[in-house]
Design a protein around this motif. Structure first.
Motif, PDB file in Angstrom:
ATOM      1  N   CYS A 435       0.835  -1.220   0.000  1.00  0.00           N
ATOM      2  CA  CYS A 435       0.000   0.000   0.000  1.00  0.00           C
ATOM      3  C   CYS A 435       0.864   1.261   0.000  1.00  0.00           C
ATOM      4  O   CYS A 435       0.538   2.266  -0.647  1.00  0.00           O
ATOM      5  N   ALA A 436       1.993   1.196   0.728  1.00  0.00           N
ATOM      6  CA  ALA A 436       2.898   2.348   0.782  1.00  0.00           C
ATOM      7  C   ALA A 436       3.480   2.641  -0.586  1.00  0.00           C
ATOM      8  O   ALA A 436       3.582   3.807  -1.007  1.00  0.00           O
ATOM      9  N   ARG A 437       3.860   1.581  -1.302  1.00  0.00           N
ATOM     10  CA  ARG A 437       4.410   1.774  -2.651  1.00  0.00           C
ATOM     11  C   ARG A 437       3.380   2.407  -3.575  1.00  0.00           C
ATOM     12  O   ARG A 437       3.720   3.144  -4.499  1.00  0.00           O
ATOM     13  N   ALA A 438       2.113   2.078  -3.312  1.00  0.00           N
ATOM     14  CA  ALA A 438       1.046   2.642  -4.140  1.00  0.00           C
ATOM     15  C   ALA A 438       0.575   4.002  -3.628  1.00  0.00           C
ATOM     16  O   ALA A 438      -0.345   4.602  -4.180  1.00  0.00           O
ATOM     17  N   GLY A 439       1.221   4.509  -2.546  1.00  0.00           N
ATOM     18  CA  GLY A 439       0.870   5.805  -1.988  1.00  0.00           C
ATOM     19  C   GLY A 439      -0.424   5.809  -1.201  1.00  0.00           C
ATOM     20  O   GLY A 439      -1.021   6.867  -0.966  1.00  0.00           O
ATOM     21  N   ARG A 440      -0.871   4.650  -0.778  1.00  0.00           N
ATOM     22  CA  ARG A 440      -2.135   4.569  -0.033  1.00  0.00           C
ATOM     23  C   ARG A 440      -1.835   4.580   1.464  1.00  0.00           C
ATOM     24  O   ARG A 440      -1.938   3.569   2.168  1.00  0.00           O
ATOM     25  N   TRP A 441      -1.452   5.735   1.954  1.00  0.00           N
ATOM     26  CA  TRP A 441      -0.974   5.874   3.329  1.00  0.00           C
ATOM     27  C   TRP A 441      -2.087   5.701   4.361  1.00  0.00           C
ATOM     28  O   TRP A 441      -1.825   5.306   5.503  1.00  0.00           O
ATOM     29  N   GLU A 442      -3.304   5.935   3.942  1.00  0.00           N
ATOM     30  CA  GLU A 442      -4.425   5.720   4.864  1.00  0.00           C
ATOM     31  C   GLU A 442      -4.531   4.227   5.220  1.00  0.00           C
ATOM     32  O   GLU A 442      -4.732   3.856   6.378  1.00  0.00           O
ATOM     33  N   ASP A 443      -4.347   3.385   4.190  1.00  0.00           N
ATOM     34  CA  ASP A 443      -4.356   1.935   4.430  1.00  0.00           C
ATOM     35  C   ASP A 443      -3.162   1.516   5.270  1.00  0.00           C
ATOM     36  O   ASP A 443      -3.267   0.628   6.128  1.00  0.00           O
ATOM     37  N   VAL A 444      -2.009   2.132   5.015  1.00  0.00           N
ATOM     38  CA  VAL A 444      -0.800   1.820   5.776  1.00  0.00           C
ATOM     39  C   VAL A 444      -1.017   2.107   7.259  1.00  0.00           C
ATOM     40  O   VAL A 444      -0.709   1.273   8.129  1.00  0.00           O
ATOM     41  N   ASN A 445      -1.543   3.279   7.539  1.00  0.00           N
ATOM     42  CA  ASN A 445      -1.786   3.666   8.941  1.00  0.00           C
ATOM     43  C   ASN A 445      -2.802   2.742   9.609  1.00  0.00           C
ATOM     44  O   ASN A 445      -2.645   2.379  10.781  1.00  0.00           O
ATOM     45  N   TYR A 446      -3.813   2.361   8.855  1.00  0.00           N
ATOM     46  CA  TYR A 446      -4.824   1.444   9.405  1.00  0.00           C
ATOM     47  C   TYR A 446      -4.195   0.098   9.774  1.00  0.00           C
ATOM     48  O   TYR A 446      -4.458  -0.452  10.857  1.00  0.00           O
ATOM     49  N   LEU A 447      -3.344  -0.422   8.881  1.00  0.00           N
ATOM     50  CA  LEU A 447      -2.714  -1.720   9.130  1.00  0.00           C
ATOM     51  C   LEU A 447      -1.752  -1.659  10.318  1.00  0.00           C
ATOM     52  O   LEU A 447      -1.698  -2.591  11.129  1.00  0.00           O
ATOM     53  N   ARG A 448      -1.013  -0.565  10.432  1.00  0.00           N
ATOM     54  CA  ARG A 448      -0.085  -0.429  11.568  1.00  0.00           C
ATOM     55  C   ARG A 448      -0.854  -0.328  12.883  1.00  0.00           C
ATOM     56  O   ARG A 448      -0.438  -0.893  13.903  1.00  0.00           O
ATOM     57  N   LYS A 449      -1.975   0.365  12.865  1.00  0.00           N
ATOM     58  CA  LYS A 449      -2.801   0.469  14.075  1.00  0.00           C
ATOM     59  C   LYS A 449      -3.387  -0.902  14.430  1.00  0.00           C
ATOM     60  O   LYS A 449      -3.441  -1.299  15.597  1.00  0.00           O
ATOM     61  N   LEU A 450      -3.807  -1.629  13.390  1.00  0.00           N
ATOM     62  CA  LEU A 450      -4.372  -2.958  13.605  1.00  0.00           C
ATOM     63  C   LEU A 450      -3.329  -3.900  14.234  1.00  0.00           C
ATOM     64  O   LEU A 450      -3.631  -4.671  15.144  1.00  0.00           O
ATOM     65  N   MET A 451      -2.097  -3.807  13.740  1.00  0.00           N
ATOM     66  CA  MET A 451      -1.012  -4.615  14.314  1.00  0.00           C
ATOM     67  C   MET A 451      -0.815  -4.286  15.788  1.00  0.00           C
ATOM     68  O   MET A 451      -0.675  -5.181  16.626  1.00  0.00           O
ATOM     69  N   LYS A 452      -0.825  -2.997  16.081  1.00  0.00           N
ATOM     70  CA  LYS A 452      -0.616  -2.559  17.459  1.00  0.00           C
ATOM     71  C   LYS A 452      -1.752  -3.020  18.365  1.00  0.00           C
ATOM     72  O   LYS A 452      -1.516  -3.520  19.477  1.00  0.00           O
ATOM     73  N   ASP A 453      -2.980  -2.892  17.874  1.00  0.00           N
ATOM     74  CA  ASP A 453      -4.141  -3.277  18.681  1.00  0.00           C
ATOM     75  C   ASP A 453      -4.153  -4.776  18.972  1.00  0.00           C
ATOM     76  O   ASP A 453      -4.562  -5.208  20.056  1.00  0.00           O
ATOM     77  N   LYS A 454      -3.703  -5.574  18.006  1.00  0.00           N
ATOM     78  CA  LYS A 454      -3.713  -7.026  18.174  1.00  0.00           C
ATOM     79  C   LYS A 454      -2.424  -7.552  18.812  1.00  0.00           C
ATOM     80  O   LYS A 454      -2.297  -8.743  19.070  1.00  0.00           O
TER      81      LYS A 454
END
Length: 595
Positions: A435-454
């Motif tokens: 997602c980062a390579r595609a510039g979709r930083w909103e998805d990147v942030n969501y995934l990082r938050k999901l990792m942290k929450d889990k």
């Protein structure tokens, strides 16, 4: 009378005269359940059906090669004995431990205990083997307690099976506690714990015990060497593996086909294909496993055409392939882009050889299609499988989606993965980077938050290199503590030299929107592969091959750097990652950059 007539035409030796020869004399010639029933009918005709000796022999025959039918029959015979002794039960226990329903023996054991029969030192090995094959840890622990109460926990027959039971039930620490309580462990006990450590991916402990065994002048067996060679393969410890090879030759263990096959596997996994070929070519006898090991060796080292030609030779000498042979062939096709050939081999498994594909074969097919960019076909292939797909199959496709930049399919795939397992940090990282390579930083942030929450964490990159018979490990961003400063300085210098010949750090592989380019370059510089290669350059003579083993897939930047290092330092670098071997020489890689 019908039973007696049936006996007359059976393929045994000529029937005895009535009442002069025991029906048990027929048992050594018995080859089927039908013939066994003929013999049993003869015992009834001669009024021996209740003779304890006859029933014991019939039960013993049933338990030698126990099928479900034979074990059911043995159980019925056992139930006919009014007061069975421990010898008869031990036969039953042996049969069940080798059958497809091993835990049935635990119920039978409870029954005989209630009837007052006392188990002996031949009872527990079969019971523990049954628990081991069923992964029945709680039942195994109860048997351990019972053996201790009877004073049999230190018995020469019981101890090895106790150790094996715990290791098969994934409690190798308990197995070690059993081993450590043995006053004078025999080689069988050493074999059990060494094998346990090797199978539990704890090779250092296995090799330490092997050295201990030698220090007390206890002679290893072929079983010992199989586990030791497996441990060398896990570590990538080539020098030690070569020493073991010499030991094998000196002490005559090279007469064992399995030991030679283990040597082929060890050399292949330690990065020395030439040594693997040498062992294979010098074998006087080669079975299917030996041929398969060599096919797999060629495949993992990027020699797809050699793997295929060896398979053709295997067919010419009429050695029947097995599931490992086809695994090697599919691997070879996958890593060299031979999609059509790979599909043909896959379907010939069942159509021509009657081999049912396993999850590993399905994985190779997914990899074959995915690497070639046929992502939708790979998705449909997984979806149509006759068995439930594992997360590994979907992860193979997820990785390919990343390589081919297909964000939408990757999102669908990770949804399928999360249905099965959402605890693997690598899944989040792969999609996040894509997602980062595609510039979709909103998805990147969501995934990082999901990792942290889990509470999910990424597995750190770890690489090892063997220098002077010592294996040194490095983690990304770190060095060996005692030499880390010197190592970092050497690596900084090395990178500067690489830049002079055209190396440009691929900072696009570092996906942090808020990180400066300089910081991204530093992150790449201290990847574990580069640390291990730099350590190898510093601590080995010029011209020496550098062998590195990595726990994850080698990154693109390290792959490019390794090619240049092999060129400017005139060194061959052999890097084994989780996928395959990369042989870097003269600025090129054996994978042809198809990875």
């Amino acid at each position: 009378m019908a039973a007696a007539n049936a006996l007359q035409i059976s393929p045994f030796s000529s029937p005895p005269k009535p009442n002069t020869t025991s029906p048990l004399s027929f048992l050594p010639h018995c080859t089927s359940f039908r013939e066994l029933k003929q013999i049993q009918a003869f015992t009834i005709k001669t009024h021996l059906q209740n003779d304890i000796n006859v029933l014991t022999k019939l039960i013993s025959f049933c338990t030698l090669n126990p099928s479900a039918t034979l074990m059911d029959h043995a159980h019925r015979l056992f139930d006919q004995i009014p007061q069975p002794d421990i010898v008869v039960f031990n036969n039953m226990a042996r049969g069940y431990s080798r059958s497809n329903a091993p835990l049935r023996v635990i119920v039978l054991f409870s029954d005989i205990l209630c009837s007052g029969i006392i188990p002996d030192d031949y009872t527990f090995p079969s019971l523990l083997k049954a628990c081991a094959s069923s992964k029945a840890l709680q039942e195994g622990k109860q048997l351990h307690c019972h053996a201790t109460k009877l004073g049999l926990n230190h018995n020469i027959y019981v101890c090895p099976t106790l150790i094996n039971m715990y290791t098969e039930c994934n409690d190798v620490n308990a197995a070690r506690r059993v081993f450590d309580k043995i006053a004078e462990p025999c080689v069988v006990c050493y074999n059990a714990i060494i094998t346990g450590y090797a199978r539990s991916s704890r090779p250092n402990e296995a090799l330490s015990l092997f050295r201990e065994l030698q220090a007390i002048n206890l002679k290893p067996t072929d079983v010992t060497l199989l586990s030791v060679l497996s441990s060398c393969a896990l570590l990538g410890a080539l020098d030690l593996g070569r020493w073991i090879n010499e030991y094998v030759k000196i002490h005559g263990f090279d007469k064992y086909v399995k030991v030679n096959t283990a040597l082929i596997d060890m050399y292949a996994k330690c990065g020395s294909l030439d040594d693997a070929v040498s062992v294979f070519e010098n074998m006087s006898v080669r079975d299917t496993q030996a041929w398969s090991a060599m096919v797999m060796a060629y495949a993992t080292h990027g020699r797809g055409s050699k793997a295929i030609s060896l398979f053709e030779e295997m067919k010419r000498v009429r050695v029947r392939p097995d599931e490992i042979t086809f695994l090697g062939l599919l691997y070879a096709c996958s890593h060299t882009g031979l999609v059509r050939e790979g599909c043909e081999y896959f379907y010939s498994m069942s159509d021509k050889y009657g081999i049912i594909p396993s999850i590993k074969h399905y994985g190779c097919m997914v990899d074959l299609l995915s690497r070639a960019g046929r992502l939708d076909k790979a998705y449909k292939f997984i979806d149509a499988l006759p068995i439930k797909p594992t997360p590994i199959l979907w992860r193979t496709l997820l990785s390919a989606c990343s390589s081919h930049g297909n964000v939408e399919l990757a999102k669908r795939v990770i949804g399928r993965i999360f249905e099965l397992d959402d605890s693997h940090g690598g899944d989040y990282v792969i999609l996040s980077n894509l997602c980062a390579r595609a510039g979709r930083w909103e998805d990147v942030n969501y995934l990082r938050k999901l990792m942290k929450d889990k509470g999910v964490v990424k597995v750190p990159g770890c690489s090892s290199v063997e220098v002077n018979n010592v294996v040194h490990e490095f983690f990304s961003g770190e060095g060996v503590q005692s030499v880390s400063t010197d190592l970092h300085r050497a690596l900084d210098k090395l990178v500067n030299e690489l830049k002079l010949v055209g190396y440009v750090p691929d900072i696009s592989l570092v996906f942090h929107a808020d990180m400066e380019d300089e910081d991204k370059e530093i992150t790449l510089r201290y990847h574990s592969e580069k640390l291990a290669i730099a350590f190898g350059l510093l601590n080995s003579p010029p011209g020496t091959k550098i062998r590195v083993v990595k726990n994850l897939r080698v990154c693109g930047d390290c792959h490019s750097a390794a090619k240049l290092i092999s060129l400017i330092f005139d060194r061959e670098i052999i890097l084994r990652d989780v996928q395959r071997f990369h042989h870097f020489k003269g600025g090129k890689c054996s994978c042809g950059d198809y990875w």
